[in-house]
Scaffold this active site. Structure first.
Site, mmCIF file in Angstrom:
data_model
loop_
_atom_site.group_PDB
_atom_site.id
_atom_site.type_symbol
_atom_site.label_atom_id
_atom_site.label_comp_id
_atom_site.label_asym_id
_atom_site.label_seq_id
_atom_site.Cartn_x
_atom_site.Cartn_y
_atom_site.Cartn_z
ATOM 1 N N GLY A 79 4.971 -0.216 24.249
ATOM 2 C CA GLY A 79 3.591 -0.014 24.989
ATOM 3 C C GLY A 79 3.628 -1.120 25.618
ATOM 4 O O GLY A 79 3.295 -0.626 27.531
ATOM 5 N N SER A 83 10.814 9.991 18.048
ATOM 6 C CA SER A 83 10.842 9.835 17.413
ATOM 7 C C SER A 83 12.656 10.843 17.406
ATOM 8 O O SER A 83 12.014 12.213 16.641
ATOM 9 C CB SER A 83 11.255 8.918 16.190
ATOM 10 O OG SER A 83 11.896 8.787 15.426
ATOM 11 N N TYR A 130 5.278 9.884 8.574
ATOM 12 C CA TYR A 130 5.520 9.515 9.899
ATOM 13 C C TYR A 130 6.882 11.056 10.952
ATOM 14 O O TYR A 130 5.916 11.185 11.916
ATOM 15 C CB TYR A 130 6.770 8.550 9.627
ATOM 16 C CG TYR A 130 7.385 7.225 11.089
ATOM 17 C CD1 TYR A 130 6.174 7.248 11.996
ATOM 18 C CD2 TYR A 130 8.357 7.393 11.130
ATOM 19 C CE1 TYR A 130 6.365 6.852 13.467
ATOM 20 C CE2 TYR A 130 9.711 7.550 12.669
ATOM 21 C CZ TYR A 130 8.476 6.499 13.730
ATOM 22 O OH TYR A 130 7.825 6.274 14.977
#
Length: 217
Positions: free
Chosen positions: A2, A125, A158
């Site tokens: 970020g 991802s 995740y």
């Protein structure tokens, strides 16, 4: 990730808003960017994706600035965290990685349309490939998205959140691209050494071993 994205945009002349959970870390990031270019237009605002109320307050505060919104990068994520519920009663990985971003985009959708051409970028991802969120009959299983403590496994949570990111991005692009707002999801690179692995020493060791063979930030 970020910070590097924000810095690059700021150094290219964009007016950048850093949406940060930590006020102190946000202020530090602003000062680091200004240290590289004192004319950079960069500021930090508070946003905690683990609180839907915080998401709402951020959206209202941002809209009150009367700024256009040409690029919205949904980057925040947690990884390898122990099971826990947010103040909204949802499993934390699911809410921080997906639902918080989903809600934020909904609240800012009209502003994105008015700012067209605009773009939403969702950081996902490749690990999304190693999971499923449907039951045996092929229907979406909501219990898999926000599992109980007994059914929770951090890596699987995740992976599911990253799959949600991609499904969301694809559908958002389908709905908004006719209005001048495009949406893309991306995989930043395998095992990039960032702070995402900080929640468990096993992951930290794994990322450290892989660091010499992977991309830098």
């Amino acid at each position: 990730l970020g910070f590097e994205a924000a810095k690059s945009l700021a150094l290219h002349g964009a007016h950048v808003i850093l949406a940060c959970r930590s006020v102190a870390r946000g202020s530090d990031a602003v000062q680091r960017i200004l240290g590289e270019w004192h004319k950079a237009k960069v500021e930090a605002m508070t946003l905690d994706l683990a609180s839907l109320q915080s998401v709402q307050h951020f959206a209202e505060a941002f809209k009150s600035k009367n700024l256009p919104l040409h690029i919205l990068i949904c980057n925040a994520a947690v990884f390898g965290v122990p099971w826990g519920l947010t103040e909204d009663g949802l499993e934390s990985t699911f809410q921080v990685n997906h639902l918080g971003h989903f809600y934020l985009v909904q609240l800012l959708e009209e502003l994105l349309r008015r700012s067209a051409p605009a773009r939403v970028v969702v950081v996902s991802s490749e690990s999304h490939r190693f999971t499923e969120i449907k039951d045996s009959s092929g229907k979406l299983d909501f219990s898999l998205l926000s599992p109980s403590k007994k059914e929770y496994w951090a890596m699987l949570a995740y992976n599911r959140s990253k799959l949600c990111n991609i499904l969301f991005s694809n559908e958002l692009n389908r709905r908004l691209s006719p209005h001048g707002v495009t949406c893309n999801s991306l995989h930043p690179g395998n095992m990039i050494y960032s702070s995402i692995h900080r929640n468990w020493w096993v992951y930290t060791l794994l990322f450290s071993l892989a660091r010499p063979f992977t991309k830098s930030m």
